[in-house]
Structure formats: C-alpha cells, structure tokens
Design a protein around this motif. Sequence first.
Motif, short mmCIF file in Angstrom:
data_model
loop_
_atom_site.label_atom_id
_atom_site.label_comp_id
_atom_site.label_asym_id
_atom_site.label_seq_id
_atom_site.Cartn_x
_atom_site.Cartn_y
_atom_site.Cartn_z
N ALA A 1 -9.92 -11.36 -1.99
CA ALA A 1 -9.95 -11.40 -0.54
C ALA A 1 -10.75 -12.60 -0.05
N VAL A 2 -11.87 -12.89 -0.72
CA VAL A 2 -12.70 -14.00 -0.22
C VAL A 2 -12.19 -15.34 -0.72
N VAL B 1 0.85 -1.20 0.00
CA VAL B 1 0.00 0.00 0.00
C VAL B 1 0.89 1.25 0.00
N CYS B 2 1.82 1.29 0.94
CA CYS B 2 2.65 2.48 1.09
C CYS B 2 3.50 2.71 -0.15
N GLY B 3 4.15 1.65 -0.60
CA GLY B 3 5.07 1.80 -1.73
C GLY B 3 4.36 2.26 -2.98
N ALA C 1 -13.76 -1.86 -10.87
CA ALA C 1 -13.13 -3.12 -11.26
C ALA C 1 -12.12 -3.56 -10.21
N VAL C 2 -11.27 -2.62 -9.78
CA VAL C 2 -10.24 -2.97 -8.79
C VAL C 2 -10.90 -3.36 -7.47
N THR C 3 -11.97 -2.67 -7.10
CA THR C 3 -12.68 -3.00 -5.87
C THR C 3 -13.22 -4.43 -5.93
N LEU C 4 -13.92 -4.75 -7.04
CA LEU C 4 -14.49 -6.09 -7.17
C LEU C 4 -13.39 -7.15 -7.20
N LEU D 1 -6.00 0.41 -3.48
CA LEU D 1 -7.32 -0.04 -3.06
C LEU D 1 -7.32 -1.57 -2.94
N TYR D 2 -6.62 -2.22 -3.87
CA TYR D 2 -6.56 -3.67 -3.87
C TYR D 2 -5.98 -4.17 -2.56
N SER D 3 -4.80 -3.68 -2.21
CA SER D 3 -4.14 -4.17 -0.99
C SER D 3 -4.95 -3.83 0.25
N ILE D 4 -5.53 -2.62 0.25
CA ILE D 4 -6.28 -2.21 1.45
C ILE D 4 -7.46 -3.16 1.67
N LEU D 5 -8.16 -3.48 0.58
CA LEU D 5 -9.32 -4.37 0.72
C LEU D 5 -8.89 -5.77 1.12
N ILE D 6 -7.77 -6.21 0.57
CA ILE D 6 -7.28 -7.55 0.95
C ILE D 6 -6.98 -7.57 2.46
#
Lengths: 348, 732
Positions: free
Chosen positions: B641-642, B472-474, B632-635, B580-585
């Motif tokens: 994640a699931v 996320v940070c990088g 798209a990235v959220t989905l 967003l991807y990493s945060i949701l994961i």
Amino acid sequence: MTSRTALLPALFLGLLLPLLFGPSGPAAAREPYKIMMVLWRGCEDACRGFQDYLRAQDIPVDYLMRDVKQDPLALPRLVAEARAFQVDLVVTWGTTASLGMLGRHDQVDPDLHLTDTPALFMIVTDPLGVGLVPSLERSGRNLSGSLVVVPEDVQMRAIQSYRPVKRIGVVYNTDEINAVVSLERLRKVADEMGLTVVAREVPLDERGKPYAGSLPGIVADMADEVDLFYIGSSSFLLVHRDAFTSAAVAKGVPVAAAGEVPVMESNALMGLVSRYYNVGQLTAAKAEQILVGGKRPEDIPIEALSRFSLIVNMEVAHKLKLYPPLGLQRFADVIKVSGQPHAPEAKP
Amino acid sequence: MTAAGAQPSDGPSAGTPGDSLVDAGTDVSRLTAGLRSGMLIATLALMVGAAAVLSLVTHRLFEQQLAPEMTRQAATIARFLAADVERALGYGIPISEVVGVAEHFEKARSPHPEMEYIALHRADGTLLQAAGTAPHAGGEGGMTSGTVEAVRGLAAGRPALGSLGGDLVHTNSHDIVLHPVRHAGAVAGVVVVGIDASFVRVQMQELAYDVLTVLLVAVILAFEILALLTNRVVSPLRALHGLMLRVGQGQLDQRLPDRVPGVAGHLFRTVNGTLDALRKRYGRAAAALAAEANGPAPLRERMAEIGRRFGLGEAGADGAAAAPRPAQSVFDVRLPLFLFVFAEELQKSFLPLYIRELFQPVGWLSPAVLLGMPISVYMLALALITPVAGAWTDRFGTRGVFIAGLLPAIGGFVGSSIAGSLFELLGYRALTAIGYAMITIAAQGYIAAVTARQGRAQGMSAFVGVLMAASVCGTAIGGILADRLGYRPVFLFAAALAALAGFLAFRMLSGETVSGGAVRPGARSADYARLLGNRRFLTLLLLAAIPAKIVLTGFLFYAVPLYLAEFGASEAETGRVMILYSILIIAVGPWAGRYADRSGRSWHLVFAGTLLSGVAMAVPGFLHGLHGVLLAVTLLALGHAVSISPQIALVPEVCRAEIDRVGQTTVLSILRMLERVGSVAGPLLVAGVIARLGYVDGLTMIGATVAALSLPLLFMLRSTFRPVHPKTEMPR
C-alpha cells in the motif's frame, strides 16, 4: 432332454399363474429339475448351502444324492446312472469325485466321463492344477464350478489385520504340486508386502513319502525364527494338522490356515476361508443360471467368493494370549468359545 | 467506498464567478452526496438488520438442533462400541486384555469432529484405552474426577444426574456420554464419549464469519448498484444545473443532449426548446431590424452587441455549444467490470488446492513447482494478451472487446470446472486470462474515453477501486462457496456471473465509444531498450517493482492457500485472510499516494514498503499457524500500500528524458509490462524454493532476499527531488 422342452412353458406358467390366480408357488407349476449330487463324505456344509439356495429361490428340484464315502471306485457307476436317469445337472464335490466323474480336460473318455450332461464342481482346491479345466474364464467343456481357495495376498492382509507379523513360517511337502505352487505364490506376495518367508521341506521317509513324525521337531526348530506359521494348500498337512498346530501352539507361535479344517478341527489360531456353505450357495447360483437361465456351462466363468470368512479359534487365542483386535471381531466367526465348544456359526 | 473518492469533486462549479451561483453549485453536490449517503445508510441499515435477525434465528435453531443431535449420535456410537466390547468379553477375553480398542474407537470417532475422545473405562473408573485426547484419570488435580464419579455411579447402578446410560453428563471438564459394558450380569466397564463443548461455539463462529463476509460483500455490491442508480438521477441533474449556471451567466448558446431516455430526456428537450425559441426570437428580431434598411444604426449595433454577449449570434440554433454527454459515464462500465472481476476472483482462495486435487506427477518437475504453474501461466497469458487487447480496443471499440472477451473468459471458467488434468486446467486458465485482459483493458479504455482529460486520474482510480472491491468480494465469496459446494461448482458460478456481466455491458455500454488510442500507445522495442539503459529505472524495476509482483503472486496467491491448508484452514478462512490484502490496499493506498505526492518522499516509501513486504514473508518463520499468516498478509498489504503508487509517482522523476521523447503513458506501460516478469516468475520461484526448504524456511529465505534487495534503494534517496508532475494514473 424332455425337461429342456418343458422349460419354456414352465416359465410362462410361472409368470402367468401368479397373475391369474394370485399368489401361488411357481414351484407347483413345473416338473422339478433332476440334480445328481456326487458327494465325497456325505451332505456337509457345501451341499447344504447348495440346496438351501435353490430352495430359497423357489426352484423345484428332485435330488439324487450319491455319497461315494471316499471310494473312487464307485464313480464310474454314477456316470452311467446319471445318463440313465437323464438328470438335468450333476454336481460333484471335491477333487477326486470331480476328476472321477468328469476327467481331465485333455483326457476325456466319453465312456468313463460325463460329457453330455451339464456339470458343476465345487470344493476343488486347484481345478487348473489337476487339469479339470484349461482356464477359469471358460472351461471349454460342458461344465463349470466354483473355487474354494482364498488368494494368498488376501490371506496375508487378513493375517496382518489380526496381528502385524514379519516372518511367515511355511512347512511344505514336495510330493504335492499344490503345496509347492502355493509356496511360490506366497513368496511373491510376501515380496510385495515386505514380509519374509521362512520355508522348510518335510524330510522323506525310506519309502520316499514325507515323514509326518518329523513335524513337531521341525516346528519347534523354526519357532524362534518365525512370527507365525501358515498352512497353505497341502493335503499332507491337512491330514497331520493336529501334530503340526499343537507343536506350534506349544512353542507359543500362532498358525494361520488357508482352509477351515485346521482352525475348526485343530489348533490353528485363525483362517481366512471360503465357508463351504457359501461356496455351496455360489455353486447353486451357477446351477440356477444353467437350469432356469438356460446358460451354457462353458459360458459361466469359474469363480471364487468375493467375501471370505475369518475364523478365529478362541481356545487357541486364550492359550497364546493372542486376542483378535476389537475391530476385527465384528467380522470374524469366533469359534470354540469356552463354555460353548464347537459353536456352530450362524446358519440361515 | 470506491465511488465516493471519484465523485464529489467532479462538479462543474470550479471557476464559476458569482457568489450566489457558487453556493447553488455546492448545493447540488451536497444534495447528490446527501441523496447517495441517505440511500446507502438506509440500504445498509436494512441489510444489517435483516442479517442480524436471520443470524439470531439461525443461531437459536442451530443451538436447539445441533447439541441434542450431537448427544444422540454420541449415545448411538457409545452403545455400538459397548456392544463390541461386550462381545469380546463374551469370548472370554478379560476387559484389560482386549486388543485394538483405541484403533476401533478411533474409527468410530474420526468422522465426528465434535467427539474429542472415546474411552473405555473399568467399572472402578480407571481408564483402559482411549481414542483421541482423553484426560488422564487422576491426573492434573482431579480433572476427570467427574468422569470417574459418573463411571462408578453408572457401574453401581446409580445413573448420573438421574439419567440412564446414554444421556449427556456435564462434568467439570467435559460433556460426556456414557454407556455401560455388561458382562455376566454385572457392569464390567463403561464406554465414555467426550464431547468438545466448544464445538458448537466454533461452528457458530465460522457461521458468523461467513455471514459477516457475505454482508460485507453485499454492502459493496449494494454500493456499486446504488452508485449506478444515483448516477442515473444525479448526472442529468448535474448537466441541467451546469447549463443553468451558464445560462445564468448569460451564455444562451447552450444545448442539452436530445436523445436521452426517460424523464431526464423530456426535461432536456423542454429546456432545449425554450432556449431554441429564445434564439429564434432573437434571430427574427435581428433579421427584422436588418431588413429595415433605414433604421437607426445604434439600435442595430445594440442588437448585435446583445447577440455577441449572450451567444445569440447568426449561427442561431445550429451554433449551440455541444453539451457534455451525461449519457456516458464511468458508471456505465463499473457494474459489468465489477461483476466480471468478482467472477474471476472467486478462485483465488482455493486455486492451488484445486490444482493439487488434479495433480499428476511429471517426472522432471517438482510437484510444488507444478502446483505453481497455473498461476504463472495465467500471468503470462495476461502479460502477452494485454498489449494486443489494447490494440483491439483501438480498432473494434471498447464494448465490442468487452463482450468478445467474455467468450474466452466463460469458456475458461466452464473448462476449469470440468478440467480432468492439470494440463487441461493450465489451458483453461490461460483462456480465462485472455478474457480477463480483454475485458479489463476495454473497461480501462472506456473510462479513458468518457472522462475528460483532467478527470482521467479520478476515473482510473475508480477503475482500480472497482478491481480491488471486486477482488475482496470475489475472494471472500469464492472461499465460502468452495467450502460448502466444492471447487468445481465455483467455476460454473463464475461463468454465470461473467455472463451476467456481459449482459449488463451489452445493455449499458455505449456502442459509440471508441478508446481513441488513449489507452495503449504502442511501445517499440527501442523504447524498452532506452528505458532499460536507464540505471535508476532499472533499479526501480528490479529491486522494487518486480519483487513486489513476486511476493504478490508467489506468496499471496500461491503459498498462502497451500500453507493455510496445511494446518486445516477452510477455504472460507483462507479467503478471509486473503481479502485482508485488498482491504488494506484500499484503505491505506490512497493515503500513501497523497503523502508521496505532497512530501516527495517517494523513494522512502518505496524502500520502506519493499523492506516491509520482505519482512512479511519471514513472519511465518517466527509465528506459526493462522496468526503468523494473518500478520504476514497484513504487513505485506501495508508494504504494498505504501510503495506501489509511489513507484508510479517516481516514474516522471526517474525517466524525465524518456517521457519527453515517448510520453509518460508509454513509459508507464513499459514499466507495467516488465514488472509482469515478477508475476509470472513468482509462483514458480516460491514453489521451487519451498520444494527444497519447506514452507517456513523457504518463505523466510525469499522474504530475506527481497528485504536485502531493498537496501540499495536507500542509495537512490540521495538524488531524490520532488516529482514535478502529480501522478496521473494508478497502478493496477
């Protein structure tokens, strides 16, 4: 070569005197250089540009101005005179004067031509074609010079920036190598740029000379097939410029020229040209390299200007309702603006 | 957010008899939790406060400086353009017949995004020509009546709002700057520069997003450092507390480590000294009793009984049980690992764009595929080096491999920053991949070595947490840096960060730790063959695990940056979308893992997640632009994640027989090795399809394929039963 021997001390003085005595013209320090200018029709723009440049550089010069008034027979006498006066440099104007003073590179006659005096030519349309030099990079002779013609691809791009055209009309005479060579170069460039060249030969009269009287008819004939006429390198068309350009304008077709005369003194709409004044300055810069810098003329390449001038004849633009784009006007020399005919361009 | 999950249940209180002692145990946990959250809240409050004040000040400065500067520039441009038109009029060209006005104005306008249009009006207000999107005079309910009025006013010598030509005029639709075109002593026309009033707002918004991103990263970083610092305080306390509990229960054969630096060491030595003295006194008493040959036997027996009961037997001081070593913990490796992964992730938001900059056509490859090469080559190098790195870790120890890994990594970063061609970049990225593999495997090995068996799952989840947080940070910071500095300096920055990570690793990692073969048990080709013969394993691999990787590297890493750049998103924006991807994961992943464990519905989750990730890729087909990509990235993130930890959770169920033979770790490592096929193929596959079909259709097609492939997973549901073993390792 007394002047050569005087050069070094002069340079020393030029450098030292200002240090010792504060600001004082270095001009005062040295005996003036002797330059003979061999002119074809008086001291015009190129000649003035030459002199202005050296003056601006504070290079002291005594000029021997020799105007042959378009008489080639006067030239051999000037060769002798240059030798007699032991001038430091000879500057020749135009193809005929240059050839007369300097000779073809493969037919030099030391009795008739200058060999021992450094020389610079200017306003020679095709120094390679007329055999003045074998190469532009190195003349192989005790001379150098400047070019005046603008390359065809640059010409075509300038025309496109004024107005996008597809079909370029060219009328050419076959008795001048220049005209034929210029057409060939144009065809090559046009090919690369996706343009069409429509070329027509000028018919010959009973003496085998191109017939000037045919020009208006040819132009009128071609008018429907072309978007623009282009005058390249041709003395014939230069002489008959009025007949040619007026016929085109009457048909509503613009003329672009590779030289300034058809635009400034006739009815060509535009021309991308080396201003003679600027060519004179360029030549003077080479003179400076020879006189002050001590360079040998054969080491100085024969070059064209890197910046050209776009001249627009506003009188013709009005007639054709073909105005230069606003952006182009910033760079163009616009002449014959109504109310101020033959407006001279800004001169230093 | 990552350490919190790993820490609290790590306490020694489990199974401790005695109510009061249990209470004391929870008190320490509570105390340490309180200490950490207190420090975190204080730090957070300070940082947010400082950022808020700074933002406010910057905002005011920005507004004060930017708006007038924009007006000044617009006025200058209007003046120059008016002069150009005046010159044309001076040539006798009628104002309505001046050619190329729009083109000329556009050249002046294009470097200034805040200038919405530049127009030439006649003195009566009618619009002649314009560059940009000038509102049509008279159209749309007098939208520009203000402009017309202002132009007429200026032409009539009534400067609008009491200003001379060149000042800003607010009309009902735009802020405009006017300059008259004079000819023959009268105003012949007016040059109007329309300024986008929202420009400043949009700029401010960009800035605010950047500040927020930096803040987020700062918080995460602060958390990592805090976790490290509090651990320095808490873990000796905890060791001491554990010892006290055992001593309280009568186990006097305890010792704390002697060679611990600082106050903790002093404390430990004092406690050890006290206990040693106690044991010595007992020993002397027992010896004295034994020497008295005719002493009372019951007393001797009583003495021996006391010795047995309190662990004071003959062994004496030497027999003291080895205490857990608080000097080594997961925390030693967290910060170096975090910094290194942070450095590596900096490139993520812009790598494909950087590649495009270096692009040279190669005859037999489509340009799009060529752009995907560096990501694929990176993944390939990673896949190939990982097992080797595991073996190195076993041989040379974790610290050595971690630090040695920095050489290729830093070399790769520096090389990437100066790469002159695509192929050079390929090489340097592969070099970085080697470093990355060595360092992450070493870190994993370190964690495995310092955590007890039962704490390993927690340790690994902390490891994955660090990777995600650093990602996320990088990604976010890399996007901002690239936006402001350009691509090449970012790689240099990465090299510097990696060097810092190396320095910390050198200082903090214990040199003694060897992974002890815990990380990477060697998988033989026979094991691969056996697993590939397992139909259910194959289904899981081909329909879920590999597609997941294809979507991750092909869509998220390759297509998203390029697609976003298509419609002018900045690198910072791209970075924000990608994190967003990493945060949701991070947010959803653990929950999905727990749900899968509890409910046994792993197949359901794998199916749903894979289907969702396929659907995600098709979203840009329906919803264009930034919002489509965001959705798209959220989905995609939700889908992964699931489904990803349930994929792992399914392994014990699917491969029961194989696990019995070679062990679960080997089976999992084979799964991970094989799914990397998807990582390598992803960018090339997606690039190839995009090259043929374009972004929207290409992504839709791949998404549809992934979704369709997930359907056979439904058939696996029938044979589902609850997994017996809870998962012990997390995916990376």
